[in-house]
Structures are given as C-alpha cells and as structure tokens.
Design an enzyme around this catalytic site. Structure first.
Site, PDB file in Angstrom:
ATOM      1  N   GLU A 262       0.961  -1.192   0.004  1.00  0.00           N
ATOM      2  CA  GLU A 262      -0.057   0.007   0.135  1.00  0.00           C
ATOM      3  C   GLU A 262       0.851   1.362   0.096  1.00  0.00           C
ATOM      4  O   GLU A 262       0.519   2.089  -0.860  1.00  0.00           O
ATOM      5  CB  GLU A 262      -0.876  -0.030   1.156  1.00  0.00           C
ATOM      6  CG  GLU A 262      -2.068  -0.904   1.105  1.00  0.00           C
ATOM      7  CD  GLU A 262      -3.145  -0.751   2.275  1.00  0.00           C
ATOM      8  OE1 GLU A 262      -3.323   0.473   2.648  1.00  0.00           O
ATOM      9  OE2 GLU A 262      -3.473  -1.675   2.776  1.00  0.00           O
TER      10      GLU A 262
ATOM     11  N   ASP B  84      -2.100  -4.198   3.644  1.00  0.00           N
ATOM     12  CA  ASP B  84      -2.398  -4.134   5.011  1.00  0.00           C
ATOM     13  C   ASP B  84      -3.242  -5.338   5.523  1.00  0.00           C
ATOM     14  O   ASP B  84      -4.217  -5.779   4.671  1.00  0.00           O
ATOM     15  CB  ASP B  84      -2.965  -3.009   5.546  1.00  0.00           C
ATOM     16  CG  ASP B  84      -2.038  -1.907   5.616  1.00  0.00           C
ATOM     17  OD1 ASP B  84      -0.616  -2.386   5.501  1.00  0.00           O
ATOM     18  OD2 ASP B  84      -2.069  -0.574   6.023  1.00  0.00           O
TER      19      ASP B  84
ATOM     20  N   TYR C 252       1.627  -4.120  13.464  1.00  0.00           N
ATOM     21  CA  TYR C 252       0.493  -3.382  12.808  1.00  0.00           C
ATOM     22  C   TYR C 252      -0.036  -2.751  13.805  1.00  0.00           C
ATOM     23  O   TYR C 252      -0.842  -3.131  14.793  1.00  0.00           O
ATOM     24  CB  TYR C 252      -0.292  -4.387  11.998  1.00  0.00           C
ATOM     25  CG  TYR C 252      -1.198  -3.530  10.996  1.00  0.00           C
ATOM     26  CD1 TYR C 252      -0.976  -2.915  10.157  1.00  0.00           C
ATOM     27  CD2 TYR C 252      -2.645  -3.868  11.491  1.00  0.00           C
ATOM     28  CE1 TYR C 252      -1.917  -2.344   8.991  1.00  0.00           C
ATOM     29  CE2 TYR C 252      -3.585  -2.949  10.396  1.00  0.00           C
ATOM     30  CZ  TYR C 252      -3.218  -2.344   9.495  1.00  0.00           C
ATOM     31  OH  TYR C 252      -4.370  -1.971   8.899  1.00  0.00           O
TER      32      TYR C 252
END
Length: 622
Positions: A8, A83, A293
């Site tokens: 991304e 993600d 994350y």
C-alpha cells in the site's frame, strides 16, 4: 521479472525489496485505487439489485494503475501485500480485478515489517478472503447511504452553516458522546462533604478520619458538613493505636496495548499519534519496522513474540520475573495482535539513539515497548501495613506499603515509597492538630481525543482504522472545539445533532451503530449473508428517512456573532463568517449579499484544507 509484490505505502518499498532480493520487484498502490461513484439512485453509487458498490478508477491514481498493469504483465507471480485488515483485503481485491490477475496472484499477510515476517509470509501465501470483502463493502455501502442521506438532510435544515454539514453512522455517534458528556457536566450538582485529618506532632504523617460504617456516603472518609464540626469538637488529645494489620498484595497485571488505549495514554492529538504509529510501523532509514501493525483492537500477543520476550526478560532480570499468564484477548477487527515492539532488545533509549527518534516518536515507542514487556512480567508484590487508631470513639487510619518483589518495576523503575513509623497496639501517637477540610465533588471530565476514541471502542462504534479520522472530522466541521485538549461542542454541533435525533430517532443511537458492527463481524466470519443484511437495513432505513423528508420543517439558523465593528462601506455590523469548504473564519458585512465587504480575521484559527491522502485511513468517509 519473475515476482511482483504490491504494497500500500511507498515507504515500505525499499525495506521489503531489501529483504526479498533482486528476484522481486516491489511497487505501491498508495491505498485504494478505486472510489465509489456518485451516480444512480440518490447519487449513492450502489447497484441496489445486486448490492454492489459501483466503482471507478481513482483519477489521481491513473499513473499508478498504468505502472502496476505494465509490471503485472511481465510477472510470473503477483503477491498482494496490502495491510492485514478488511480495508487492506478490499484494496487487494480491487487490485486483482483491475490488473486481471485472478489466476496469478497470492495474498500475503504480515503483522510487522521485519525480514523474518516478510519471508515467512512469502513462503505461506493465502487467497483473498471473500467474507472480509463482503464485510468491507457492506460497511462501505452502509456508511455511504447513512452519510449521504443524513448529510443532505442537514444541508436542507440548516440555513447558514459554518461548513458544509455532514453526518455519518460513526461520526454522529461520536458527536453525540461529546454532547451527552457536556449535558452531564451542565446538569451536575456537586455534593458537599468534609474530611478530617490528624497531623502528627513531628508534622510527618497525616492520619485520615474514617467511619467503621458510613451510612451517609459510599466513601468511608466523607463526613456530612453538619456532622463534621461536632466530630472535630470531640477530638481531644492524641490517638491510640487499636489495630495493626499486615497483608500482601500484588499490583494489577498489565494488558497489552490496543490502538484506542494508546491514543488515551499518549496525551497527544489523535492525528499526531496516527502519523507516528505509521512511521514506527513502516520503519526508519529502511531498517524495518519498530512496531507491529498499529490499527488493532486486539490485546493478544503472538506466541512468537511471547517466547522472544520471555528469553529477553530471563536474560535481563531472571526467570522469576516471567509471568505464566498474559492478560489479553482477540479483538473483533480480524483479531490482529496488540501493538508491540518487533525487537525486545531495542529498548526505547537504544531506538532513540539508533534512529534519532524525535520527542513524539520516542514517547509513543516507549509506551508500546514498556507496556508489551510489562504484560509478560509478573506484577510487583507489596507488603501492606495499616494502622487503625481511635480518639473518643472516632477512628483514624494510616496505611502504606513497601515493595517486596519489584516485578515489572525492574523494567520501568520503582514508584516512590513512604516509610511508615513502627507502632504496636495501644501505642499513643502524639497529635499536633486536627484539620477540617471542606470539599465537594467535581463534575465529570470532558472528553479529550484519546478518551473519546476509547469510549467509541468500548461501545463498539467505529474501528481502529477510522477512530482518529472520525475525531478530526468533528473538528474540521466545527461541531466541536479543542480547548486545552478538551473537546467542547458548540451551537453548530448541538443544532446538527438535534436535527439528526429529531429526524432519525432510531439511527443516531449507540446500540444501533453497535448492532451494525456486530452484523459486519458476522459477515466477516461467514455467519451472515451480507445481501440479506443490506436488504433488511435498506427497507428499515428508507421507511425512517422517507417519513422525515416528507415533513416540512423550518430551517434552523445559526446565531451570527458580531465583531463589534461597523462595515466601512455601509455602516452595518460586521460579523464572523466561515468558508464552508475549509472552515476558515473571516469577517464580513452582515448585510451580505447586498454588501460584499470582507477581510481576514486576525484571530482566526488556521484550518488546513481537506486533501486526498495516500493512506487509506484518511481517504475513507465516516
């Protein structure tokens, strides 16, 4: 070229390419490559027969899409490395469609940008999870329907809005929380109470009066004002030790961090925390990520990290510091891990030195690092000493503790300990004076950005990827103002919410929004058909909104604020006005549009223009 990896963010490219080598080309899609159209029924961009969003290529991504198509044609295998959440899954799904690579793609997921995690993901590829896709596009359609229809309703009902009014499934609940808190503060009636303290002769210790059984208040130390003076008059002379109690107690276990808790702990603006988290996740100087994350509502930790942390704790402090149990749970948003460091040996001070962390980065990383390791360490154990003392039938107490096992304080440092005197039963404690303090209860605190996000998370409204942007929208629309860190609703926010509550009684409610989140989770788990859910929602929503629209209600006017000056052109009062697109305040003539005089407001806050961001969080509409 044999392999293509699509991520991304362009900030990940160099690091991941370094890990994978020359056999892999790494390119970035910069978030969503498609956006929903604004055509069709009510301009919603939805195919209501099939319950599908109607997408079009994002015009700002034209060059990116061309480059991805070119690269994918010469690749033998394409890895979709977006993600690991529902939005990332949706971006990946759109990439597969746009690039026509249905038979040549692999989906890889990783929770941290480290060499081990990336290579492990490459070696264990997956396929796109259609249940997550259905959940994401259902959310997208729901938010589009509710947001567009309610925003249009506000535009029709407010005569002179400061900005283009907006509403939404999550945004409006966040506004309601802020206003409900403000009303709670306005309606608060303080309770008056007194306390009495006995000061020791050496002025070192204060003994607190307490009731053995307080029938007036829940707090045993509170005294009704009308009783306190009588009690004070009966306190003569010194205190006698009647009871000495010793006990042992462990401090609370530490829970690993989810994003909403970190927002509150940081004390920083949600916008800054979001930026810093992304920087730490993507890594600095192409050396890999420092944290896992961050957009997560889970407090669980992976077995891999737990084992790594236990080895580090054993080496640094000893085996006796390791806890057998970890306090945490899997969240609803795809059960990500908690936010944690990727390397236990990279202490906050080492990270600051190695990567030249700025003050904000260092603060956030330190919170994440310390909390994660504390969660795997045993809590401190204290020996508690409590004295109960008496004077003329009235009771006082003094208590303190000393740490007998430092537990996770070995990592973060010990708290300050107060050494208590050594008394035995029937000892007489010389008292210098008795002190009466008059008190009253305080109203509840207003929300700040962190506590509002935590409240939204607790009632299951919104999701980690949009918490920060939801709060920012409230400020950009000027429904609330941030004053010394507190969020205070203004008349514009009150008017917007009142119209929404009056017009859509059953929609702007916490349990309604939470029930939608629950259904979206069931769709993600494959337990509910998203088309059935959308049909049921649409019928119910249409009935409610059509009834509202059919009512011919008067427009609500915001009260204008005069500056105290007169217009130099026609002598009419000058007033504060607002640019509806940017929210910027300026000064204009009250007789507009007859007189078009205007000038800048030197005391106005600077509002940045809303722009299109590359990260998916900032592009989503709430």
């Amino acid at each position: 070229m044999k392999n293509l990896v699509i991520v991304e963010s362009p900030n990940k490219i160099k690091t991941i390419k370094k890990y994978l080598g020359e056999e892999y080309e790494v390119l970035a899609c910069n978030g969503h490559i498609f956006e929903m159209k604004t055509s069709g029924q009510f301009g919603l961009g939805i195919n209501f027969d099939e319950w599908e969003p109607i997408y079009k290529p994002d015009s700002s991504k034209k060059k990116i899409i061309q480059d991805l198509k070119k690269a994918s044609k010469s690749a033998d295998k394409i890895f979709i490395a977006t993600d690991p959440d529902r939005e990332g899954e949706a971006i990946g799904y759109n990439l597969i469609e746009a690039l026509s690579i249905e038979d040549r793609y692999e989906r890889i997921k990783y929770n941290e940008i480290t060499e081990e995690a990336i290579k492990k993901a490459i070696n264990k590829p997956l396929k796109i999870d259609i249940n997550l896709i259905n959940s994401q596009k259902s959310r997208r359609m729901l938010d589009r329907i509710i947001g567009f229809r309610l925003s249009n309703l506000l535009a029709r009902r407010i005569a002179n809005p400061r900005t283009n009014p907006s509403a939404g499934r999550v945004q409006s609940i966040a506004l309601k929380l802020v206003i409900d808190k403000e009303e709670e503060i306005k309606q608060f009636i303080p309770i008056k109470y007194n306390t009495i303290k006995a000061e020791s002769e050496d002025k070192v210790h204060l003994f607190n009066f307490f009731y053995k059984e307080n029938k007036d208040f829940d707090n045993s130390e509170w005294i009704k004002p009308e009783k306190s003076k009588q009690i004070l008059s009966e306190l003569i002379g010194d205190l006698v030790v009647k009871q000495v109690k010793t006990s042992t107690k462990s401090d609370a276990k530490i829970t690993p961090l989810k994003q909403s808790t970190l927002f509150k702990k940081s004390g920083m603006s949600s916008k800054n925390v979001t930026r810093i988290l992304q920087e730490l996740y993507e890594g600095l100087d192409d050396n890999g990520g420092l944290i896992s994350y961050p957009r997560t509502d889970s407090t669980r930790l992976s077995e891999t990290f737990i084992n790594q942390a236990k080895s580090y704790i054993k080496k640094q402090f000893g085996n006796e510091y390791i806890s057998d149990t970890i306090k945490g749970f899997s969240g609803d948003q795809d059960a990500h891990e908690a936010i944690r460091p990727t390397d236990c040996s990279l202490t906050p001070d080492l990270a600051k030195e190695k990567f030249n962390l700025n003050e904000g980065q260092y603060k956030i990383y330190k919170i994440i690092y310390n909390t994660s390791l504390q969660a795997i360490m045993l809590p401190p154990k204290r020996e508690i000493l409590r004295y109960e003392l008496e004077n003329n039938g009235h009771w006082f107490k003094l208590s303190g503790s000393k740490i007998v096992f430092d537990g996770y304080f070995a990592l973060i440092g010990k708290d300050q300990q107060i050494e208590l005197p050594k008394y035995k039963e029937n000892d007489v404690v010389k008292i210098r004076k008795y002190i009466l303090d008059e008190n009253q209860t305080n109203p509840p605190s207003r929300y700040n950005e962190g506590s509002l996000i935590e409240a939204m998370d607790e009632i299951k409204v919104g999701r980690p990827s949009t918490f920060a942007s939801t709060v920012n929208v409230l400020k950009e629309r000027q429904y609330v103002e941030s004053v010394n860190g507190s969020l205070i609703p203004n008349d514009y926010g009150y008017i917007a919410l009142n119209i929404l509550k009056e017009s859509t009684k059953d929609i702007i409610k916490e349990n309604y929004t939470a029930s939608i989140e629950e259904k979206l989770n069931k769709i993600a788990d494959g337990e509910m058909d998203y088309k059935i859910m959308m049909n049921d929602f649409w019928k119910d929503f249409q009935d409610k909104i059509n009834e509202t629209i059919s009512e011919n209600k008067e427009k609500v006017k915001l009260q204008v604020e005069e500056t105290g000056e007169l217009c130099p052109e026609n002598g009419a009062p000058l007033i504060y006005r607002y640019n509806k697109k940017t929210g910027q305040r300026f000064i204009g003539c009250s007789s507009f549009p007859e007189c078009k005089f205007l000038k800048p407001d030197p005391n106005a806050k600077t509002f940045y223009k809303r722009k299109k961001y590359n990260t998916k969080e900032e592009t989503k509409k709430i």
